[in-house]
Design an enzyme around this catalytic site. Structure first.
Site, PDB file in Angstrom:
ATOM      1  N   VAL A 127       0.858  -1.203   0.000  1.00 54.10           N
ATOM      2  CA  VAL A 127       0.000   0.000   0.000  1.00 54.10           C
ATOM      3  C   VAL A 127       0.885   1.240   0.000  1.00 54.10           C
ATOM      4  O   VAL A 127       1.741   1.399   0.870  1.00 54.10           O
ATOM      5  CB  VAL A 127      -0.909   0.049   1.251  1.00 54.10           C
ATOM      6  CG1 VAL A 127      -1.814   1.277   1.215  1.00 54.10           C
ATOM      7  CG2 VAL A 127      -1.730  -1.216   1.389  1.00 54.10           C
ATOM      8  N   GLY A 182       4.445   4.754 -18.887  1.00 52.67           N
ATOM      9  CA  GLY A 182       4.708   3.512 -18.162  1.00 52.67           C
ATOM     10  C   GLY A 182       4.014   3.447 -16.814  1.00 52.67           C
ATOM     11  O   GLY A 182       4.282   2.542 -16.019  1.00 52.67           O
ATOM     12  N   LYS A 200      -5.994  -2.153  -1.846  1.00 51.21           N
ATOM     13  CA  LYS A 200      -5.198  -1.423  -0.848  1.00 51.21           C
ATOM     14  C   LYS A 200      -6.057  -1.001   0.351  1.00 51.21           C
ATOM     15  O   LYS A 200      -5.612  -1.079   1.490  1.00 51.21           O
ATOM     16  CB  LYS A 200      -4.523  -0.226  -1.519  1.00 51.21           C
ATOM     17  CG  LYS A 200      -3.444  -0.680  -2.515  1.00 51.21           C
ATOM     18  CD  LYS A 200      -2.980   0.453  -3.399  1.00 51.21           C
ATOM     19  CE  LYS A 200      -1.876  -0.001  -4.352  1.00 51.21           C
ATOM     20  NZ  LYS A 200      -1.586   0.999  -5.402  1.00 51.21           N
TER      21      LYS A 200
HETATM   22  N1  HSE Z   1      -0.721   0.529 -10.550  1.00 49.01           N
HETATM   23  C1  HSE Z   1      -0.416   1.019  -9.239  1.00 49.01           C
HETATM   24  C2  HSE Z   1      -0.628   2.537  -9.202  1.00 49.01           C
HETATM   25  C3  HSE Z   1       1.008   0.646  -8.899  1.00 49.01           C
HETATM   26  O1  HSE Z   1      -0.807   3.150 -10.256  1.00 49.01           O
HETATM   27  O2  HSE Z   1      -0.648   3.116  -8.126  1.00 49.01           O
HETATM   28  C4  HSE Z   1       1.323   0.670  -7.444  1.00 49.01           C
HETATM   29  O3  HSE Z   1       0.565  -0.197  -6.677  1.00 49.01           O
END
Ligand code: HSE
Length: 411
Positions: A127, A182, A200
């Protein structure tokens, strides 16, 4: 000498190996132990990497080496991560993971397995990436009764919403930019539909309230339907639309975890969390409010959190009791989302303030009429979901459509 192992040599796993090697002397000095990166489990070969000689393809090698005391799981997904992590714990090897899907769906089982085998299952990186939030909840804030946690727990959606507000990009363009940079995956479903933030808030809720909250129990709405127009109009009214993961303790002592886009007033610190940053607000009876802020994702920020867990695990000789929760076998402690109550931002097809006031009671003095004869306003009173549905139906009967609605965050 104790050996470490890493499962999965992707972005986070390679980050753990590289950060460990870079800061090895410092880490050893700080934890008072001689450490070695023993193995990296991956099906791929990385012949050009300095750690190529540490790569193994069979988990049994790690399980059967008594010198390996702590393992990092950075594979992602539930399987085979769950089987491998459980096996490590059954062999008395502590595990640190960055895998929120694993913790949210199997945390109760893995915490119990760790306890039975006198080792630890830590997940600080699951988290908020680099942000210390798991350890503060069960250590520094252990004396508090928690009443709410609210946060921006997904960097990708925060980046997208932020670009909509600051660069006038529509959702699709902002998503394409997030993918180009990315941040968002090729298949961005888990981020934009709110599943990542849901996992989370499950972890934070389980830890704060001691009972496993599974993703299926959390009302989850993503940001796909957020229109550029509403981000701009909300801004004019003094709010920012953010994807908010939140859990509240209600007066009946049930908890209500939710993930949804909400309008956050500009004087709330969460409204100013921008780009891929994350932030978590915790409310407790001792502390009042505390805020945690930092990089929510990325190779080295996440690796830093994983290594922090591994280094603590190396120093522990038994399971720590505070970082745990149980599966109580029912969801009676979770309130239904119908009890969710908030003031609302609305955009309607009528600019007739009198008519809208008839339905909503008083509406806040600050309203905006748009060129299309729409009205944007915030209700003066909080509505529960049934009142909300009734209001929308009543308006429809009067020929007025609600084009957008966002609950206002109180945190
Ligand atoms: N895909 C997640 C985000 C990565 O964009 O926060 C981290 O958990």
């Amino acid at each position: 000498m104790e050996k470490l192992a890493v499962l999965g040599c992707g972005v986070v796993g390679s980050g753990v190996v590289e950060l460990f090697e870079k800061n090895k002397n410092l880490i050893e000095k700080r934890c008072g132990k001689t450490l070695e990166m023993g193995y990296i489990l991956d099906l791929r070969d990385f012949p050009d990497k300095p750690y190529a000689n540490k790569l193994v393809k069979n988990i049994e090698i790690i399980l059967n080496d008594p010198e390996v005391t702590v393992v990092a799981e950075c594979m992602g997904g539930v399987e085979p991560a769950f089987t491998f992590v459980k096996s490590c714990l059954e062999h008395g090897k502590s595990v640190a993971t960055s895998n929120k899907e694993l913790v949210a769906s199997k945390g109760d089982i893995l915490l119990q397995t760790a306890k039975e085998n006198h080792c630890n299952f830590f997940f600080e990186a699951s988290v908020g990436g680099a942000i210390p939030i798991i350890r503060p909840l069960h250590k520094c804030l252990i004396a508090n009764e928690f009443s709410a946690i609210a946060g921006i727990l997904n960097g990708t959606t925060n980046f997208i919403l932020n670009k909509m507000i600051t660069a006038d990009m529509d959702f699709a363009t902002a998503l394409a930019l997030a993918q180009e940079k990315g941040y968002a995956e090729k298949d961005p479903t888990a981020d934009v539909e709110g599943h990542d933030a849901c996992r989370k808030i499950c972890i934070l809720s389980s830890l704060a309230f001691g009972k496993h909250v599974y993703p299926e129990s959390v009302y989850t709405k993503g940001i796909r339907e957020v229109e550029l127009k509403d981000t701009k109009l909300c801004e004019k009214l003094g709010y920012a639309i953010k994807l908010i993961a939140r859990v509240q303790m209600l007066d009946n002592h049930k908890i209500l975890p939710t993930v949804m886009p909400m309008a956050v007033e500009n004087d709330n610190l969460l409204s100013d969390v921008n780009g891929v940053y994350n932030a978590v607000m915790v409310r407790g009876d001792g502390i009042g409010k505390a805020m945690f802020y930092g990089r929510g994702a990325g190779k080295f920020p996440t690796a830093s959190a994983v290594l922090g867990d591994m280094i603590e695990e190396v120093q522990l000789s038994d399971t720590i009791p505070a970082q745990t929760w149980e599966n109580v076998g029912n969801t009676d402690f979770i309130e239904d989302v119908s009890k969710f109550t908030a003031k609302y931002y609305f955009r309607t097809t009528s600019a007739d303030v009198n008519l809208l006031s008839e339905v909503f009671g008083e509406i806040a003095s600050q309203t905006i009429s748009t060129d299309e004869e729409e009205l944007v306003f915030v209700t003066e009173h909080a509505l529960n979901r049934m009142e909300l549905e009734t209001a929308v139906k009543t308006l429809a009967q009067k020929g007025v459509q609600v084009l957008a609605q966002y609950p206002i965050l109180v945190a």
